[in-house]
Write an enzyme that holds these catalytic residues in place. Structure first.
Site, PDB file in Angstrom:
ATOM      1  N   LYS A 131     -12.966   1.281  -0.841  1.00 46.45           N
ATOM      2  CA  LYS A 131     -12.095   1.329   0.337  1.00 46.45           C
ATOM      3  C   LYS A 131     -12.771   1.978   1.533  1.00 46.45           C
ATOM      4  O   LYS A 131     -13.769   2.676   1.417  1.00 46.45           O
ATOM      5  CB  LYS A 131     -10.765   2.007  -0.020  1.00 46.45           C
ATOM      6  CG  LYS A 131      -9.881   1.042  -0.835  1.00 46.45           C
ATOM      7  CD  LYS A 131      -8.515   1.591  -1.153  1.00 46.45           C
ATOM      8  CE  LYS A 131      -7.729   0.507  -1.934  1.00 46.45           C
ATOM      9  NZ  LYS A 131      -6.484   1.045  -2.502  1.00 46.45           N
ATOM     10  N   ARG A 159      -8.130   1.895 -10.981  1.00 46.47           N
ATOM     11  CA  ARG A 159      -8.146   0.460 -10.637  1.00 46.47           C
ATOM     12  C   ARG A 159      -9.393   0.190  -9.794  1.00 46.47           C
ATOM     13  O   ARG A 159      -9.475   0.643  -8.654  1.00 46.47           O
ATOM     14  CB  ARG A 159      -6.866   0.135  -9.853  1.00 46.47           C
ATOM     15  CG  ARG A 159      -6.743  -1.315  -9.433  1.00 46.47           C
ATOM     16  CD  ARG A 159      -5.503  -1.516  -8.585  1.00 46.47           C
ATOM     17  NE  ARG A 159      -5.377  -2.894  -8.168  1.00 46.47           N
ATOM     18  CZ  ARG A 159      -5.971  -3.401  -7.101  1.00 46.47           C
ATOM     19  NH1 ARG A 159      -6.743  -2.643  -6.337  1.00 46.47           N
ATOM     20  NH2 ARG A 159      -5.811  -4.669  -6.782  1.00 46.47           N
TER      21      ARG A 159
HETATM   22  N1  HH2 Z   1      -5.004  -1.166  -3.761  1.00 43.56           N
HETATM   23  C1  HH2 Z   1      -5.014  -2.467  -3.401  1.00 43.56           C
HETATM   24  C2  HH2 Z   1      -4.166  -3.392  -4.049  1.00 43.56           C
HETATM   25  N2  HH2 Z   1      -3.366  -3.010  -5.057  1.00 43.56           N
HETATM   26  N3  HH2 Z   1      -2.549  -1.316  -6.498  1.00 43.56           N
HETATM   27  C3  HH2 Z   1      -2.530  -0.028  -6.884  1.00 43.56           C
HETATM   28  N4  HH2 Z   1      -1.742   0.350  -7.904  1.00 43.56           N
HETATM   29  N5  HH2 Z   1      -3.313   0.912  -6.267  1.00 43.56           N
HETATM   30  C4  HH2 Z   1      -4.143   0.609  -5.225  1.00 43.56           C
HETATM   31  O1  HH2 Z   1      -4.820   1.511  -4.682  1.00 43.56           O
HETATM   32  C5  HH2 Z   1      -4.189  -0.765  -4.782  1.00 43.56           C
HETATM   33  C6  HH2 Z   1      -3.358  -1.711  -5.456  1.00 43.56           C
HETATM   34  C7  HH2 Z   1      -5.922  -2.919  -2.305  1.00 43.56           C
HETATM   35  O2  HH2 Z   1      -7.199  -3.209  -2.778  1.00 43.56           O
HETATM   36  P1  HH2 Z   1      -7.745  -4.659  -3.214  1.00 43.56           P
HETATM   37  O3  HH2 Z   1      -6.853  -5.317  -4.214  1.00 43.56           O
HETATM   38  O4  HH2 Z   1      -9.145  -4.475  -3.662  1.00 43.56           O
HETATM   39  O5  HH2 Z   1      -7.768  -5.507  -1.870  1.00 43.56           O
HETATM   40  P2  HH2 Z   1      -6.754  -6.538  -1.199  1.00 43.56           P
HETATM   41  O6  HH2 Z   1      -5.450  -5.867  -0.999  1.00 43.56           O
HETATM   42  O7  HH2 Z   1      -7.418  -6.917   0.095  1.00 43.56           O
HETATM   43  O8  HH2 Z   1      -6.600  -7.717  -2.132  1.00 43.56           O
END
Ligand code: HH2
Length: 292
Positions: free
Chosen positions: A233, A267
């Site tokens: 992030k 995660r």
């Molecule tokens: N962060 C993201 C999405 N889902 N769920 C939980 N429980 N905790 C988190 O910190 C979290 C999450 C955002 O990251 P990512 O899925 O890598 O990216 P994007 O939202 O662009 O798909």
């Protein structure tokens, strides 16, 4: 390895999902599988079900205990897919990954998407809106006996950056998560199914994310297992100066810091590297359970 309980942490050592109990006496890595065209790190990487399934297999081989499948990017300002499109993205991948016997969670704010994924074999709902996105979500989770991740956010991904104002960020996040948890329990979701996540990067400035990681005990003290999602992030880029594709070492460091403050679930995209870093943290805690 001995189970470790940190000061102020009363989390149960197991997480109940629709299909199993996941042991949390050592760190549990959750592999990220975004089947989106636009996620900030892995968007567009898995254009076919086969590509997604082989990524899931690889993450499981690297030590992921759960595969988190998401069909909506929640990065700041992302455009939202329609419900039918989100289901179309997620369900075939959930079905195929669950058929391998792996524990699957679905990352969604929509009850209809959660219901379709649970029907296809998912056993956990990871709701970044903590039940605020859809009034039917708690009932879908309860009826399926699913595990539930309640993540802290303010507003919506489209608007959240303007809501990143805190006095004591850890205390406020813990209080707001406790209120969402109470809603879930009141709707009949069992306590043993609920995991709490401080929502790193969601309605938080870099300094808020760092302060939260340093004071995560405030969230762990609510008595549920804690998940963190620092993976690649922006706040890690702010600390290291690294672009998104070079933040895996920073991610592992953030996970270890969170582990020492009571987090049990992580995660991440880079499962192998984080698993190894957490094996060291787990071993240190097992050797000196009161070290942190
Ligand atoms: N962060 C993201 C999405 N889902 N769920 C939980 N429980 N905790 C988190 O910190 C979290 C999450 C955002 O990251 P990512 O899925 O890598 O990216 P994007 O939202 O662009 O798909």
């Amino acid at each position: 390895m001995k189970a470790t309980v940190l000061a102020g942490e009363a989390a149960p050592p197991r997480w109940r999902t629709a299909r199993r109990e996941i042991a949390l006496d050592r760190s549990c890595v959750v592999g990220i599988l975004n089947v989106t065209p636009d996620s900030f790190s892995d968007g567009g990487r898995y254009p076919t079900v086969e590509a997604a399934v082989s990524a899931a297999r690889r993450m499981a081989g690297d030590g992921a205990a759960v595969i988190d499948v998401g069909g909506e990017s929640t990065r700041p300002g992302a455009a939202r897919p329609g419900e039918a499109e989100e289901i179309r993205r997620v369900v075939p991948v959930v079905r195929a990954v669950a058929a391998l016997g792996l524990a699957v969670s679905v990352d969604t704010r929509r009850a209809a998407v959660a219901a379709a994924a649970l029907e296809a074999g998912a056993e956990i709902v990871n709701d970044v809106s903590a039940l605020a996105g859809d009034p039917r979500m708690a009932e879908v989770v309860r009826a399926a006996g699913a595990g539930l991740v309640l993540m802290h956010m303010r507003g919506e991904p489209q608007t959240m950056d303007a809501l990143a104002r805190y006095g004591d960020v850890a205390a406020e996040v813990a209080a707001e998560l406790a209120a969402r948890r109470d809603l879930a329990l009141a709707a009949g979701v069992p306590r043993e199914a609920v995991v709490l996540d401080p929502g790193l990067g969601f309605a938080k400035l870099p300094e808020h994310n760092l302060a939260l990681l340093g004071a995560l005990d405030a969230v762990a003290a609510l008595g549920h297992p804690v998940m963190v999602g620092p993976s690649r992030k922006r706040f890690l880029g702010a600390v290291t100066g690294r672009p998104v594709d070079q933040r895996d070492a920073a991610t592992a460091a953030a996970c270890v810091a969170a582990r020492l403050r009571g987090a049990r679930l992580f995660r991440v995209h880079d499962v192998a590297g984080v698993r190894e870093a957490l094996a060291v943290a787990d071993a240190i805690l097992a050797a000196a359970p009161r070290a942190a």
